[in-house]
Scaffold this motif. Sequence first.
Motif, PDB file in Angstrom:
ATOM      1  N   VAL A  55       0.843  -1.196   0.000  1.00 51.28           N
ATOM      2  CA  VAL A  55       0.000   0.000   0.000  1.00 51.28           C
ATOM      3  C   VAL A  55       0.873   1.239   0.000  1.00 51.28           C
ATOM      4  O   VAL A  55       0.659   2.188  -0.766  1.00 51.28           O
ATOM      5  CB  VAL A  55      -0.938  -0.009   1.235  1.00 51.28           C
ATOM      6  CG1 VAL A  55      -1.618   1.333   1.386  1.00 51.28           C
ATOM      7  CG2 VAL A  55      -1.959  -1.108   1.121  1.00 51.28           C
ATOM      8  N   LEU A  56       1.871   1.220   0.853  1.00 58.43           N
ATOM      9  CA  LEU A  56       2.726   2.398   0.936  1.00 58.43           C
ATOM     10  C   LEU A  56       3.538   2.586  -0.348  1.00 58.43           C
ATOM     11  O   LEU A  56       3.775   3.718  -0.766  1.00 58.43           O
ATOM     12  CB  LEU A  56       3.639   2.287   2.150  1.00 58.43           C
ATOM     13  CG  LEU A  56       2.900   2.672   3.436  1.00 58.43           C
ATOM     14  CD1 LEU A  56       3.693   2.299   4.647  1.00 58.43           C
ATOM     15  CD2 LEU A  56       2.579   4.160   3.450  1.00 58.43           C
ATOM     16  N   ASP A  60       2.484   1.867  -3.264  1.00 54.37           N
ATOM     17  CA  ASP A  60       1.508   2.468  -4.186  1.00 54.37           C
ATOM     18  C   ASP A  60       1.428   3.965  -3.976  1.00 54.37           C
ATOM     19  O   ASP A  60       1.445   4.747  -4.928  1.00 54.37           O
ATOM     20  CB  ASP A  60       0.129   1.869  -3.913  1.00 54.37           C
ATOM     21  CG  ASP A  60      -0.118   0.671  -4.784  1.00 54.37           C
ATOM     22  OD1 ASP A  60       0.840   0.263  -5.463  1.00 54.37           O
ATOM     23  OD2 ASP A  60      -1.253   0.171  -4.772  1.00 54.37           O
ATOM     24  N   VAL A  61       1.307   4.332  -2.706  1.00 53.37           N
ATOM     25  CA  VAL A  61       1.170   5.758  -2.405  1.00 53.37           C
ATOM     26  C   VAL A  61       2.431   6.490  -2.846  1.00 53.37           C
ATOM     27  O   VAL A  61       2.366   7.591  -3.413  1.00 53.37           O
ATOM     28  CB  VAL A  61       0.911   5.968  -0.899  1.00 53.37           C
ATOM     29  CG1 VAL A  61       0.795   7.443  -0.589  1.00 53.37           C
ATOM     30  CG2 VAL A  61      -0.343   5.241  -0.474  1.00 53.37           C
ATOM     31  N   PRO A  95      -7.539  -1.500   3.588  1.00 54.69           N
ATOM     32  CA  PRO A  95      -6.372  -0.903   2.929  1.00 54.69           C
ATOM     33  C   PRO A  95      -6.732   0.405   2.235  1.00 54.69           C
ATOM     34  O   PRO A  95      -5.948   1.349   2.236  1.00 54.69           O
ATOM     35  CB  PRO A  95      -5.936  -1.963   1.924  1.00 54.69           C
ATOM     36  CG  PRO A  95      -7.104  -2.834   1.731  1.00 54.69           C
ATOM     37  CD  PRO A  95      -7.886  -2.807   2.992  1.00 54.69           C
ATOM     38  N   ARG A 111      -4.942   3.800   3.079  1.00 54.03           N
ATOM     39  CA  ARG A 111      -4.267   4.474   1.994  1.00 54.03           C
ATOM     40  C   ARG A 111      -4.764   5.901   1.873  1.00 54.03           C
ATOM     41  O   ARG A 111      -3.991   6.828   1.640  1.00 54.03           O
ATOM     42  CB  ARG A 111      -4.589   3.689   0.718  1.00 54.03           C
ATOM     43  CG  ARG A 111      -3.870   4.111  -0.503  1.00 54.03           C
ATOM     44  CD  ARG A 111      -4.542   3.360  -1.659  1.00 54.03           C
ATOM     45  NE  ARG A 111      -4.372   4.134  -2.874  1.00 54.03           N
ATOM     46  CZ  ARG A 111      -3.639   3.693  -3.880  1.00 54.03           C
ATOM     47  NH1 ARG A 111      -3.046   2.534  -3.811  1.00 54.03           N
ATOM     48  NH2 ARG A 111      -3.511   4.435  -4.954  1.00 54.03           N
ATOM     49  N   THR A 168      -2.474   9.045   2.015  1.00 52.64           N
ATOM     50  CA  THR A 168      -2.466   9.910   0.841  1.00 52.64           C
ATOM     51  C   THR A 168      -2.796  11.340   1.229  1.00 52.64           C
ATOM     52  O   THR A 168      -2.176  12.289   0.748  1.00 52.64           O
ATOM     53  CB  THR A 168      -3.493   9.405  -0.196  1.00 52.64           C
ATOM     54  OG1 THR A 168      -3.329   8.016  -0.344  1.00 52.64           O
ATOM     55  CG2 THR A 168      -3.294  10.095  -1.524  1.00 52.64           C
TER      56      THR A 168
END
Lengths: 1076, 149
Positions: free
Chosen positions: A479-480, A482-483, A514, A518, A522
């Motif tokens: 997830v991180l 992705d961010v 998630p 996120r 974000t």
Amino acid sequence: MNWFINGEFKDPKAGLLGDSGDKMWFKCWDEISNLSFKIHHQYYQFIGSKKVCKSWWRKLLFSWIIGWTLASVSIFCYMSSLATEKRKETLTSMCDERARMLQDQFNVSMNHIQAMSILISTFHHGKTPSAIDQETFARYTEQTAFERPLTSGVAYAVRVLHSEREQFERQQGWTIKRMYTLEPSQIQEEYAPVIFAQDIVSHVVSLDMLSGKEDCENVLRARRSGKGVLTAPFRLLKTNRLGVILTFAVYKRDLPSNATPNERIQATDGYLGGVFDIESLVEKLLQQLSSKQTILVNVFDTSNQSYPISMYGSNASNDGLEHVSHLNFGDPFRKHEMRCRFKQKPPLPWVAITTSIFILVIALLVGHIFHATVNRIAKVEDDCHKMMELKKQAEAADIAKSQFLATVSHEIRTPMNGVLGMLDMLMDTNLDVTQLDYVRTAQASGKALVALINEVLDQAKIESGKLELEEVQFDLRAVLDDVLSLFSGKSQDKGVELAVYISDRVPEMLIGDPGRFRQIITNLMGNSIKFTEKGHILVTVHLVEEVIDSIEVETEASSKNTLSGFPVADRRQSWKGFRTFSQEEPVHSFSDSINLIVSVEDTGLGIPSEAQPRVFTPFMQVDPSISRTHGGTGIGLSISKCLVGLMNGEIGFVSIPKVGSTFTFTAVFASCSSSSKEYKSQKINSQSNTVSSELHGMRALVMDPRPVRAKVSRYHIQRLGIHVEVISDWKQGLSIINKGDSAIHMVLIEQEVWDRDLKSSGLFINKLEKIGHGTPPKVFLLSNSVNSSSGNATTGACDLSIISKPLRASMLAASLQRAMGIGSKGNPRNGELPSMSLRNLLLGRKILIVDDNNVNLKVAAGALKKYGADVVSATRGTEAIELLTPPHQFDACFMDIQMPEMDGFEATRRIRGVEQNFNNRIQFGELSVDACNNVSNWHVPILAMTADVIQATHEQCQRTASTLAFFGINKFRFFPTGNICFCCRVKVSCCPSKVKRSRALRSQNIVSKLTSLPFQQCKHNITTVSGGMLVFVSGNLQLAGEQHALKFSQHIAPQYCYPLALALEHSASLRCASST
Amino acid sequence: MDLVKLQRQLVDYRDSLYHECFLDEQFTQLQELQDENNPDFVVEVVSLFFEDSERLLNELTKALEQQSIDFKRVDAHVHQLKGSSSSIGAQRVQKSCIAFRNYCEEQNVEGCLTCLQLVRQEYYLVKSKLEALFKLEQQILSAGGSIPI
């Protein structure tokens, strides 16, 4: 006290409220001993809830007032009657006293007169010559007058017969005269001339007593009875005052007490009379008594009952209180009585009056208080009701507002998605540069708008409490990553270093939401990026326990020792207020819950201290000018706060203007170790795992003098399974490589180090190449900004690769692979769709179409053939059953629902029956699997087809859909030529009764995802069917484009639905997998 | 030059068919399904439609002439006709079929007869229009041109 109140209330209530009240009361009574308060409360509520109570209170009040008024009146009466009684008694005693005195004195006088009569009989008649003459008599009587207080005068008359008259007259020297006329009396049988008289009445001497009426009567009666007799009161001669005369007869001899009247008459010698001046006498008497003024006394002769003769006293008639005492003057013939009255009218009974009034006043006051209290209570209750009503209205309005906001946002989002989708498609067409620029701008604005609407929608959802979190398994690191990739472009543009560090102790997989996690990250990072012009943004994730343990130890956080060297706000300040930390014992109780603490640190503008308190208030920004320069609605942080709250966490921040801000939040996730099978793994980034296996076990050197940065680099490289050593300068590096214990595969050099001393770096590279441990290590440059690095790269030695920051596992792995030549072939890049097309999917598939309408059949076959399918047509259900009896080669079947003879449902049911039968036979070994194309479980996807759905109503759709589901017709429809209606059924159909709320929510989530897809330029129609969610998306595939259709199908697949492409793609596997 | 003229004529004619609601986008999609592998697809489908429709119309006429009318059967026929007409995009036929089915449901003989009349009329109209269209296309093709889309 409550008990008391209850007790007081009990009776009237039971009476007034009838049976229900009684029952209620009895119930209460059982509990009264121990639950008095509760009962009171209940009772109060009960009372309060009834309309009856108001009138009831009023009645009670009314009766209270009436009751006390009556009471005070009766008290008044009682008291005044007491007073009257007392007065009466006083009067009686006074009157009796007077009467007795009068009687006594009269008796004394009478006795004396009697004594005198005896004196006369002895000394006048008994002696010859008489010893008494007028003179003696007068003197004697005068001197003994005090003995007879009631007599004003005494006289003695002798009885003279006519025969003796002459002699008598001669003897006396005067003639007998008549009374009043004073003439010589006429010839009578006898006479009674007065011979002696007291001086006061000396004028009566020689008067014949028998000539006066009263006197005559008196004389006659006296000599007959031998006792003293009284005349009726009359006006006395001379004085003219009221008086009575007492007459005693004087006899010649002693007579026996039983002598007859005749004998007495014969024996009579004379008559002694005493005049009683009653008026003066009574007056004299009364003067002797003390309280003479208080009462009026009247004395009457009542011998004649009907005409009482007043003897004394004024005639002033007074109808007030009167007491009558009888007087006995010794004459039975005469009756006398004394009447006494009070002079004054009775005084007003002040005591009674004041007492009763006082009581009444108190009662009224109490009543008033009672009334006021009840009114007050009623008023307060009314107000309370009103308030509740208003509160309800306000809440309803608030909810309505939120709903409105949600609806409107949603409604805006839908067309916006259309706009965006069209823009997407527009970009795919041939456009010149300017046009493309316009379209890009439009799309960017559109996306911004959608993002904003999403935020507003979130806010609305949070406000209406509808936001619920998912619970799925997810990879926090992915997830991180992705961010990071989301912000990498922006950070590179700005030259801000972006880094993520996740502690090793944070587990790989967590269970939580998630998407929302996120969103928080974000938001925070977005803010940081927005306000940071230079320096860095660092996201760190730790376990709470870890941080707590290190709180005391961690002293290294000096302002110099940061990622980019810029000072930062001390992040420990940001969690100062957290509950988790203030507790003595941190929450370790749930072994499978994981407390994460996430900090986002930047070196940006910071928040002015005056704006800090309202940072988390929705729509509040530091300064209105902020929104002009940096954009944004100021809603993000508020949403983040709510989301953090939903994750059982806290959020806080510390900010120093012009230094930077650090936002920290905690969140609680479930650990994966305890995960049940229910949680479906969401593999967001799976290729990092596959890649890491290739790099696994390699060794790397990271050259970075800054420990924080080195830590981040090491973290990312270690994720790939590479052993990392950190060194701070060239020498150290060379020495490690020279040692040669184990081969170093790669050296990662921070660009800062490289740029600082290009000479020594060149030297370093040269030396590396000379080391003879097989292949020299690859050298990588960790660069912050793409542009600057590209310039430098050329200057470097041949074997130099550049890895641009921010580091993240996938990107790092790809770079390393490319450089190391490992290469992962055929691994599509993350986030890109596989370049399949509908055509490829349908190519070579054998599909059966069943429709009774030739034209429709032809058109449908044409459409499927166009996509490369191998089509077989059938016009009847029976035909279809024959063709679909296993073993067969068909991958799918499209079936018209409405057919003569045998409709689609029936046909499907029979096909399923045949399949079931066949499967059973395989299972029991009657048929070998090999003989049936190696398929052990036959279940051909059957897709329902109808031309009617567009015209069909919503209900019909629902009905059809549920029936379809029932018969196991796969959830999909096909319209002639391209009009495709996807009917995606959320996969809860296997156990509709056990549909959990979370699953329903998840399916709802999918729906919302669906509607935000660009595919949505088509008409859509969402509907729910009990037992699961059905989503209809009808639209024109050709209009939308194959790509979108695929995107759409991928997005919701494979867990949730079987749209056309996937149904076909997976039909083989489905046959094996589907168990129903 | 003749070819260009013909092509323009075809385009105009086709547009007029759409404009007057004889055809709808379904027909366009039908045309899109036609490719090299299946060059006569549209004509095949349409002629199938003609055959089918004529058969159905005859059936309907017979069914409605009967003393006791089997409305269920009539309805099934009309449903068929409606399905095939919608498949090729013969909009006006389809619409009149809808009205027909409504009368069928009410068992209104008068209405059914009127509707049959109407459907027949619409059918022949669209048939002639389509035939004219195909004829034009044929002319273009035989002249060596391609059919403009």
